[in-house]
Design a protein around this motif. Sequence first.
Motif, mmCIF file in Angstrom:
data_model
loop_
_atom_site.group_PDB
_atom_site.id
_atom_site.type_symbol
_atom_site.label_atom_id
_atom_site.label_comp_id
_atom_site.label_asym_id
_atom_site.label_seq_id
_atom_site.Cartn_x
_atom_site.Cartn_y
_atom_site.Cartn_z
ATOM 1 N N GLY A 174 0.823 -1.203 0.000
ATOM 2 C CA GLY A 174 0.000 0.000 0.000
ATOM 3 C C GLY A 174 0.861 1.259 0.000
ATOM 4 O O GLY A 174 0.562 2.231 -0.696
ATOM 5 N N ALA A 175 1.948 1.240 0.764
ATOM 6 C CA ALA A 175 2.851 2.393 0.804
ATOM 7 C C ALA A 175 3.533 2.602 -0.545
ATOM 8 O O ALA A 175 3.778 3.737 -0.949
ATOM 9 N N ALA A 176 3.825 1.525 -1.247
ATOM 10 C CA ALA A 176 4.401 1.656 -2.587
ATOM 11 C C ALA A 176 3.390 2.297 -3.539
ATOM 12 O O ALA A 176 3.761 3.100 -4.403
ATOM 13 N N LEU A 177 2.122 1.969 -3.367
ATOM 14 C CA LEU A 177 1.073 2.593 -4.177
ATOM 15 C C LEU A 177 0.966 4.078 -3.857
ATOM 16 O O LEU A 177 0.786 4.895 -4.763
ATOM 17 N N TRP A 178 1.100 4.431 -2.584
ATOM 18 C CA TRP A 178 1.074 5.837 -2.200
ATOM 19 C C TRP A 178 2.193 6.604 -2.899
ATOM 20 O O TRP A 178 1.968 7.678 -3.463
ATOM 21 N N LEU A 179 3.391 6.039 -2.860
ATOM 22 C CA LEU A 179 4.539 6.684 -3.485
ATOM 23 C C LEU A 179 4.356 6.798 -4.997
ATOM 24 O O LEU A 179 4.644 7.840 -5.594
ATOM 25 N N VAL A 228 2.711 15.086 0.809
ATOM 26 C CA VAL A 228 1.246 15.074 0.876
ATOM 27 C C VAL A 228 0.717 13.665 0.641
ATOM 28 O O VAL A 228 -0.237 13.228 1.297
ATOM 29 N N GLY A 229 1.345 12.927 -0.263
ATOM 30 C CA GLY A 229 0.940 11.548 -0.514
ATOM 31 C C GLY A 229 1.085 10.679 0.721
ATOM 32 O O GLY A 229 0.223 9.850 1.025
ATOM 33 N N ALA A 230 2.190 10.851 1.456
ATOM 34 C CA ALA A 230 2.392 10.075 2.685
ATOM 35 C C ALA A 230 1.347 10.449 3.741
ATOM 36 O O ALA A 230 0.777 9.573 4.402
ATOM 37 N N ALA A 231 1.085 11.746 3.880
ATOM 38 C CA ALA A 231 0.091 12.182 4.861
ATOM 39 C C ALA A 231 -1.309 11.677 4.504
ATOM 40 O O ALA A 231 -2.052 11.196 5.374
ATOM 41 N N LEU A 232 -1.657 11.761 3.231
ATOM 42 C CA LEU A 232 -2.981 11.282 2.822
ATOM 43 C C LEU A 232 -3.065 9.759 2.865
ATOM 44 O O LEU A 232 -4.141 9.205 3.115
ATOM 45 N N GLY A 233 -1.953 9.081 2.641
ATOM 46 C CA GLY A 233 -1.943 7.629 2.781
ATOM 47 C C GLY A 233 -2.198 7.206 4.221
ATOM 48 O O GLY A 233 -2.943 6.256 4.486
ATOM 49 N N PRO A 252 -3.124 -2.360 -0.850
ATOM 50 C CA PRO A 252 -3.417 -1.318 -1.845
ATOM 51 C C PRO A 252 -4.920 -1.236 -2.107
ATOM 52 O O PRO A 252 -5.617 -2.248 -2.117
ATOM 53 N N ASP A 253 -5.405 -0.028 -2.282
ATOM 54 C CA ASP A 253 -6.824 0.193 -2.530
ATOM 55 C C ASP A 253 -6.954 1.337 -3.524
ATOM 56 O O ASP A 253 -6.251 2.341 -3.421
ATOM 57 N N TRP A 254 -7.873 1.214 -4.466
ATOM 58 C CA TRP A 254 -8.033 2.236 -5.498
ATOM 59 C C TRP A 254 -8.534 3.548 -4.906
ATOM 60 O O TRP A 254 -8.227 4.624 -5.409
ATOM 61 N N ARG A 255 -9.293 3.488 -3.819
ATOM 62 C CA ARG A 255 -9.798 4.728 -3.205
ATOM 63 C C ARG A 255 -8.658 5.528 -2.596
ATOM 64 O O ARG A 255 -8.617 6.761 -2.725
ATOM 65 N N ALA A 256 -7.725 4.849 -1.962
ATOM 66 C CA ALA A 256 -6.558 5.530 -1.412
ATOM 67 C C ALA A 256 -5.707 6.115 -2.535
ATOM 68 O O ALA A 256 -5.170 7.217 -2.410
ATOM 69 N N ALA A 257 -5.575 5.363 -3.625
ATOM 70 C CA ALA A 257 -4.786 5.848 -4.763
ATOM 71 C C ALA A 257 -5.371 7.138 -5.328
ATOM 72 O O ALA A 257 -4.646 8.097 -5.597
ATOM 73 N N LEU A 258 -6.682 7.177 -5.491
ATOM 74 C CA LEU A 258 -7.311 8.397 -6.014
ATOM 75 C C LEU A 258 -7.219 9.547 -5.024
ATOM 76 O O LEU A 258 -7.013 10.700 -5.419
#
Length: 93
Positions: free
Chosen positions: A8-13, A44-49, A63-69
């Motif tokens: 999931g963190a890789a998706l955030w990055l 900002v990506g890390a904070a929103l993740g 990983p989740d598509w909602r978090a990605a968006l």
Amino acid sequence: MLTSIPVGAALWLACAVLAGGIARIIPPGRPPLFRGELLLAIAVGAALGLAATVFDFGGWNEPDWRAALLILFGALAAIGSLRAMRAAIPTAV
């Protein structure tokens, strides 16, 4: 202790870097160097993740598509806000 790979963190990055790349394409207000905007997008990506993890969609390991968006649009909004503030403040000559 983490027991699995932080996918999931890789998706955030990846979403934060994608937002930085998309912002680089848009010319109005684009600075000559992209380091500042890319670092802002990653922060900002890390904070929103982490916020997505708190809201229980798309955690550290999942990983989740909602978090990605959320991260993609949030990072783009942060870069847009930075460019708007930069344009509003006149530079000294």
